[in-house]
Design a protein around this motif. Sequence first.
Motif, PDB file in Angstrom:
ATOM      1  N   ILE A  39       3.982  14.816  -7.219  1.00  0.00           N
ATOM      2  CA  ILE A  39       2.806  13.978  -7.037  1.00  0.00           C
ATOM      3  C   ILE A  39       1.536  14.762  -7.362  1.00  0.00           C
ATOM      4  CG2 ILE A  39       1.392  12.799  -5.300  1.00  0.00           C
ATOM      5  CD1 ILE A  39       3.746  11.153  -6.198  1.00  0.00           C
ATOM      6  N   ARG A  40       1.453  15.989  -6.903  1.00  0.00           N
ATOM      7  CA  ARG A  40       0.267  16.792  -7.213  1.00  0.00           C
ATOM      8  C   ARG A  40       0.104  16.964  -8.729  1.00  0.00           C
ATOM      9  NH1 ARG A  40      -1.901  20.077  -3.029  1.00  0.00           N
ATOM     10  NH2 ARG A  40      -0.909  19.678  -1.021  1.00  0.00           N
ATOM     11  N   ASP A  41       1.221  17.142  -9.413  1.00  0.00           N
ATOM     12  CA  ASP A  41       1.169  17.397 -10.853  1.00  0.00           C
ATOM     13  C   ASP A  41       0.622  16.196 -11.630  1.00  0.00           C
ATOM     14  OD1 ASP A  41       2.063  19.115 -13.238  1.00  0.00           O
ATOM     15  OD2 ASP A  41       3.064  17.195 -13.627  1.00  0.00           O
ATOM     16  N   ILE A  42       0.975  14.978 -11.231  1.00  0.00           N
ATOM     17  CA  ILE A  42       0.519  13.828 -12.010  1.00  0.00           C
ATOM     18  C   ILE A  42      -0.993  13.635 -11.899  1.00  0.00           C
ATOM     19  CG2 ILE A  42       2.756  12.638 -11.919  1.00  0.00           C
ATOM     20  CD1 ILE A  42       1.521  10.771  -9.780  1.00  0.00           C
ATOM     21  N   PHE A  43      -1.589  14.095 -10.789  1.00  0.00           N
ATOM     22  CA  PHE A  43      -3.044  13.990 -10.663  1.00  0.00           C
ATOM     23  C   PHE A  43      -3.758  14.963 -11.601  1.00  0.00           C
ATOM     24  CE2 PHE A  43      -2.053  11.753  -6.755  1.00  0.00           C
ATOM     25  CZ  PHE A  43      -3.089  10.837  -6.664  1.00  0.00           C
ATOM     26  N   VAL A  44      -3.022  15.938 -12.102  1.00  0.00           N
ATOM     27  CA  VAL A  44      -3.608  16.935 -13.009  1.00  0.00           C
ATOM     28  C   VAL A  44      -3.227  16.659 -14.459  1.00  0.00           C
ATOM     29  CG1 VAL A  44      -3.734  19.401 -13.552  1.00  0.00           C
ATOM     30  CG2 VAL A  44      -3.546  18.664 -11.166  1.00  0.00           C
ATOM     31  N   ASN A  45      -1.967  16.294 -14.692  1.00  0.00           N
ATOM     32  CA  ASN A  45      -1.446  16.278 -16.065  1.00  0.00           C
ATOM     33  C   ASN A  45      -1.062  14.907 -16.608  1.00  0.00           C
ATOM     34  OD1 ASN A  45      -1.531  19.177 -16.347  1.00  0.00           O
ATOM     35  ND2 ASN A  45       0.257  19.267 -14.979  1.00  0.00           N
ATOM     36  N   SER A  46      -1.201  13.855 -15.814  1.00  0.00           N
ATOM     37  CA  SER A  46      -0.704  12.552 -16.294  1.00  0.00           C
ATOM     38  C   SER A  46      -1.781  11.465 -16.328  1.00  0.00           C
ATOM     39  CB  SER A  46       0.462  12.080 -15.411  1.00  0.00           C
ATOM     40  OG  SER A  46       1.521  13.005 -15.451  1.00  0.00           O
ATOM     41  N   LEU A  47      -3.035  11.836 -16.266  1.00  0.00           N
ATOM     42  CA  LEU A  47      -4.087  10.829 -16.239  1.00  0.00           C
ATOM     43  C   LEU A  47      -4.309  10.163 -17.586  1.00  0.00           C
ATOM     44  CD1 LEU A  47      -6.712  12.609 -13.933  1.00  0.00           C
ATOM     45  CD2 LEU A  47      -5.094  10.796 -13.325  1.00  0.00           C
ATOM     46  N   LEU A  48      -3.768  10.730 -18.675  1.00  0.00           N
ATOM     47  CA  LEU A  48      -3.889  10.099 -19.982  1.00  0.00           C
ATOM     48  C   LEU A  48      -2.828   9.013 -20.194  1.00  0.00           C
ATOM     49  CD1 LEU A  48      -4.666  13.178 -22.264  1.00  0.00           C
ATOM     50  CD2 LEU A  48      -6.263  11.476 -21.346  1.00  0.00           C
ATOM     51  N   ASP A  49      -1.860   8.969 -19.293  1.00  0.00           N
ATOM     52  CA  ASP A  49      -0.817   7.936 -19.359  1.00  0.00           C
ATOM     53  C   ASP A  49      -0.671   7.328 -17.969  1.00  0.00           C
ATOM     54  OD1 ASP A  49       1.363   6.315 -19.733  1.00  0.00           O
ATOM     55  OD2 ASP A  49       2.686   7.868 -20.547  1.00  0.00           O
TER      56      ASP A  49
ATOM     57  N   PHE B 187       0.847  -1.198   0.000  1.00  0.00           N
ATOM     58  CA  PHE B 187       0.000   0.000   0.000  1.00  0.00           C
ATOM     59  C   PHE B 187       0.879   1.244   0.000  1.00  0.00           C
ATOM     60  CE2 PHE B 187       0.841  -0.404   4.507  1.00  0.00           C
ATOM     61  CZ  PHE B 187       0.889   0.917   4.977  1.00  0.00           C
ATOM     62  N   VAL B 188       0.298   2.346  -0.478  1.00  0.00           N
ATOM     63  CA  VAL B 188       0.972   3.644  -0.514  1.00  0.00           C
ATOM     64  C   VAL B 188       0.047   4.676   0.099  1.00  0.00           C
ATOM     65  CG1 VAL B 188       1.759   5.515  -2.016  1.00  0.00           C
ATOM     66  CG2 VAL B 188       2.397   3.172  -2.531  1.00  0.00           C
ATOM     67  N   THR B 189       0.595   5.540   0.942  1.00  0.00           N
ATOM     68  CA  THR B 189      -0.171   6.654   1.490  1.00  0.00           C
ATOM     69  C   THR B 189       0.329   7.951   0.881  1.00  0.00           C
ATOM     70  OG1 THR B 189      -0.502   5.521   3.599  1.00  0.00           O
ATOM     71  CG2 THR B 189      -0.863   7.894   3.571  1.00  0.00           C
ATOM     72  N   ILE B 190      -0.544   8.652   0.183  1.00  0.00           N
ATOM     73  CA  ILE B 190      -0.231   9.964  -0.377  1.00  0.00           C
ATOM     74  C   ILE B 190      -0.918  11.007   0.486  1.00  0.00           C
ATOM     75  CG2 ILE B 190      -0.406  11.473  -2.394  1.00  0.00           C
ATOM     76  CD1 ILE B 190      -0.583   8.915  -4.122  1.00  0.00           C
ATOM     77  N   ASN B 191      -0.143  11.709   1.290  1.00  0.00           N
ATOM     78  CA  ASN B 191      -0.676  12.711   2.216  1.00  0.00           C
ATOM     79  C   ASN B 191      -0.633  14.079   1.549  1.00  0.00           C
ATOM     80  OD1 ASN B 191      -1.112  14.627   4.239  1.00  0.00           O
ATOM     81  ND2 ASN B 191      -0.252  13.295   5.818  1.00  0.00           N
ATOM     82  N   PHE B 192      -1.809  14.643   1.259  1.00  0.00           N
ATOM     83  CA  PHE B 192      -1.846  15.905   0.522  1.00  0.00           C
ATOM     84  C   PHE B 192      -1.557  17.123   1.393  1.00  0.00           C
ATOM     85  CE2 PHE B 192      -4.233  13.110  -2.329  1.00  0.00           C
ATOM     86  CZ  PHE B 192      -3.517  13.336  -3.495  1.00  0.00           C
ATOM     87  N   GLN B 193      -1.273  16.889   2.656  1.00  0.00           N
ATOM     88  CA  GLN B 193      -0.799  17.978   3.497  1.00  0.00           C
ATOM     89  C   GLN B 193       0.709  18.150   3.346  1.00  0.00           C
ATOM     90  OE1 GLN B 193      -1.493  17.546   7.743  1.00  0.00           O
ATOM     91  NE2 GLN B 193      -1.757  19.746   7.958  1.00  0.00           N
ATOM     92  N   SER B 194       1.403  17.090   2.946  1.00  0.00           N
ATOM     93  CA  SER B 194       2.863  17.149   2.912  1.00  0.00           C
ATOM     94  C   SER B 194       3.480  16.666   1.599  1.00  0.00           C
ATOM     95  CB  SER B 194       3.441  16.306   4.057  1.00  0.00           C
ATOM     96  OG  SER B 194       2.997  14.954   3.958  1.00  0.00           O
ATOM     97  N   THR B 195       2.675  16.174   0.665  1.00  0.00           N
ATOM     98  CA  THR B 195       3.252  15.623  -0.553  1.00  0.00           C
ATOM     99  C   THR B 195       3.881  16.715  -1.419  1.00  0.00           C
ATOM    100  OG1 THR B 195       2.842  14.063  -2.351  1.00  0.00           O
ATOM    101  CG2 THR B 195       1.207  15.804  -2.042  1.00  0.00           C
ATOM    102  N   ASN B 196       4.721  16.302  -2.357  1.00  0.00           N
ATOM    103  CA  ASN B 196       5.465  17.274  -3.170  1.00  0.00           C
ATOM    104  C   ASN B 196       4.713  17.630  -4.455  1.00  0.00           C
ATOM    105  OD1 ASN B 196       6.002  15.185  -5.079  1.00  0.00           O
ATOM    106  ND2 ASN B 196       7.735  14.512  -3.827  1.00  0.00           N
ATOM    107  N   ASP B 197       5.245  18.588  -5.183  1.00  0.00           N
ATOM    108  CA  ASP B 197       4.608  19.071  -6.411  1.00  0.00           C
ATOM    109  C   ASP B 197       4.589  18.016  -7.508  1.00  0.00           C
ATOM    110  OD1 ASP B 197       4.086  21.509  -5.266  1.00  0.00           O
ATOM    111  OD2 ASP B 197       5.886  22.484  -6.075  1.00  0.00           O
TER     112      ASP B 197
END
Length: 452
Positions: A64-74, A52-62
């Motif tokens: 990780i945030r970027d792939i949720f916006v720009n990488s969903l087609l791949d 399992f992986v925990t992605i904490n959006f209080q502390s995660t880096n840019d």
Amino acid sequence: MTKIALKRNLYAELLKWKREYAPEYALFLKGARRVGKTTLAEEFGKNEYKSFVTINFQSTNDTIRDIFVNSLLDLDYFFNVIQMQYNVKLYERESLIILDEIQLFPLARQALKTLLEDGRYDYIETGSLEGIKKKTEESEILIPSEEYAVEMFPLSFEEFLLATGDEFTFPLIKDSYEHLKPLGKLHKDILRKFREYMCVGGMPQAVVKYIQSKDFEKVDFAKKEILALYRNDIKNQKEENDAYIGNILDNIPSELSKHEKSSSFKLSHVNKNARYREYAGPLNWLSEAMIVNVARNVTDPSPALTLNMDDERFKCYLLDTGLLVNLSFGDGSYMDNEFYKAILTDRLHINEGMFVENVVSQCLRCGGHKNLFYIEYNDAGKPVMEIDFLIRKDRKVIPIEAKSGKSYAIKSLKNFKKKFSDKVGLQYVLYDGDIKREQEIVYLPLYMASVM
């Protein structure tokens, strides 16, 4: 120091989700900060998945945030980035991805629709709903309908007992309640344990401190930290007027402790010029953040209790009675806190009965009941009938009165039954005595709010 694992009854609900709803649905684990959401999700990931992986959006880096916006087609690239960033291998249909504090990054919640359609992994979101609705409306974010939502509360009395190593008391309470069988000599000891629960509360940090040390000063410090975190969250949020949110929170103890039985929260006590329309948003923020339990007034009691409610007449309870003790006392020293002594030694004064009402609210919410009450006024605006809590059972309305101290009246219960006789079942009085029944009025120990 040995790490203490707290058993949470909600684990069974997560198993049901995995068995019956994943991977088509993500599980949304809603709850206040520090209520144990991440710990439960990670324990579930550890026990039920290969990784399992925990992605904490209080502390995660840019990145990780970027792939949720720009990488969903791949998505191959998307998942490779996650594996590399967290150094965890993901296995198709055998891995869990936890999106922690997702209210801080609603774009990740929007991405779930694509991720769920892909179907490779299971997803648990943790967080609260505070701010999400307004943020999504402003950004035109699409929220997925494929969510299996469950609410997480502070530890229930049953979970508190299990945490302290007591596996026997709660089954006795349930059996006694189901058969209306007095507990006799056991009652006083169980009531003492329930008072400890009121003082410590059900926030995991406070419970762990209590188990490790039995030192109320350390417990007190843990609860102050949680309240400070909530105040910081209130200050940092941008959705509602933070002063209004803070005013409601700070006034909960004084509103609950009013000597007169007018009971509903008076915004005029916060600010003499306050109007509900100004405070509706801040109140809703506190409710969606699950920092408070908001009770609504039912204007026409019926088995469909939520159909007739007066939104502008409400009560406000803190999510956790242990936190209420600290909120009531402010910044004073633990050694000077007379509330602890009063609760533990059964010396509550009338204005301290607010802890009793709050803990009943807390127990009923943990048991799946909404907080609802009934109040009726005469032409002069004076309350003439009030029921602390209403629940539904066997297609009947069940009125509940929560009593502290040695003397109390049940006039409202009798009048309520007389007025709504065809809709009302048994009537309950929660008090510090043992079980007894007088016709249709059942007297139950306070701790039985946890099994209703």
